[in-house]
Design an enzyme around this catalytic site. Sequence first.
Site, mmCIF file in Angstrom:
data_model
loop_
_atom_site.group_PDB
_atom_site.id
_atom_site.type_symbol
_atom_site.label_atom_id
_atom_site.label_comp_id
_atom_site.label_asym_id
_atom_site.label_seq_id
_atom_site.Cartn_x
_atom_site.Cartn_y
_atom_site.Cartn_z
ATOM 1 N N GLU A 261 -20.092 -6.499 -38.505
ATOM 2 C CA GLU A 261 -19.006 -6.457 -37.521
ATOM 3 C C GLU A 261 -17.806 -5.865 -38.237
ATOM 4 O OE1 GLU A 261 -15.406 -7.723 -36.228
ATOM 5 O OE2 GLU A 261 -16.365 -9.682 -36.517
ATOM 6 N N CYS A 300 -9.806 -8.428 -35.420
ATOM 7 C CA CYS A 300 -10.716 -7.293 -35.273
ATOM 8 C C CYS A 300 -10.792 -6.831 -33.831
ATOM 9 C CB CYS A 300 -12.089 -7.651 -35.795
ATOM 10 S SG CYS A 300 -12.827 -9.100 -35.000
#
Length: 518
Positions: A261, A300
């Site tokens: 990720e 993020c």
Amino acid sequence: MTTQPLEPRALQSFLSGSWLSGQDQGEPLADPVTGETLAYASSTGFDVAGALAYARKVGGPALRSLTFAQRAALLGAAADALQARRDDWYEISRRNSGNTKGDAAIDVDGAIGTLKYYAKLGATLGEATLLSDGGIERLGRDANFQGRHIGAPIRGVAVHINAFNFPAWGLWGKAAVALLAGVPVLAKPATSTAWLAEEMVRAVVEAGVLPSGALSLLCGSPAGLLEAMRSGDAVAFTGSAATGDKVRAAVAGKGVRVNIEADSLNSALLAPDASAGSPALELLAAEVAKEMTVKAGQKCTAIRRVIVPAAAADAVAQAILARLAEVKVGDPADPETGMGPVVSPSQLAAVREGLAALAGAADVLTPQTTVPEGAFVAPTLLRAKSGADLVHDLEVFGPVATLVPYETAEQAFELARRGGGSLAASVFSDDPAFLGQAAGELADSHGRLLLVDPAIGQSHSGHGIVLPSCLHGGPGRAGDGAELGGLRGLWFYHQKTAVQASGAVLEALAPRLAGGSA
């Protein structure tokens, strides 16, 4: 508001069932407001390969001997142990990460909430020990020759390499899924904010709720960790795309499962028919301002690009700037503070470097303001210059977003896709039909889509919030991975196998199977 200095402490690692201290001082962890050294973390002298072997040989069998419901009960007990010290976690979050109370809630409460979610979900799987994908199918002329697909937990260890911005949620969000799957975990938190991870793991270890070897923690350098992994292990990494590539390369050819990720140029898109004062425009402006300032933009999933109709760009800018002007930047110990610092001086330098790089591609719209000394940076709204490409390539990991005007809906969708694969996009419109069109246009390049019309304008969870019931990850630049998503997350830790047998054999297998989807 004054905070008393702390005597720096040496963080320990929990490996092979014991708490260990490194053989040297290690790397410092600092308060981003004052610069005070809070702790040190060292992994020098550790037998990391031995710790992985212990997790495989001791933790793995202990977890696999339990049913899903029994593993779920362990998660619930861990959540209870953490919940009992919630105020302590908030304080560590403030000191080491510069989090406001609201910032800390996203990390700490998100971690505990994810454990509770998987505890509840796991309980529904009952006494099963294997997953099922689909039903029984006839395989030939003989109606008794049948097949079905099952999932068995891998017999290795799950290595979780977590990012600095979510030391609690990153740790427990990954661990909850792996432990429920029956796979032991070795967590490696980012060193700069590892204090919270170390204290939380210590609380769960002291509560005695997990089998020995089920949970390990490595604070300090990860030297030798990836090299010691082997076939049957899995690594889940959260961080930069560049480091993610190094993780993949380090385990290539070993038969190690990899989930990445990575960084992501997420976007918020305003529908073409939106105008000044319209509900969609106001909802977008509020969401962008929130995403820029929560955790100082260090998420993020934060909005980096704001894709808006050219005719409405000035109105959008004014609406966002008005909200940013109300946010006080300062010490998170002050309850009036709306945005704290970035996590460290190195992150501050990275934000400043990114803004300097964008100077030729975008104009600064935010009025110049003075911020306190420390790792502080003012929220900065930019407007992309015509034809500027850099805003679609460079992520500034801080309180920074860029307006990108467009002329047509087709151009808007193309601009959103220019991120090269993103974790999340949100689309704001008063027209449900346009939002449905947006889903079809953007789904292939995004891991999650938030489609906002006025009906959910005040009730949705937010662009940047990751829910355990929904997949988290994204294609391309975002890492080509996925985690969480309810039962879907369990499949990363299971081997999917086709079983061919008689009806009687499959009937005997059935009690061991729980439902799930790939």
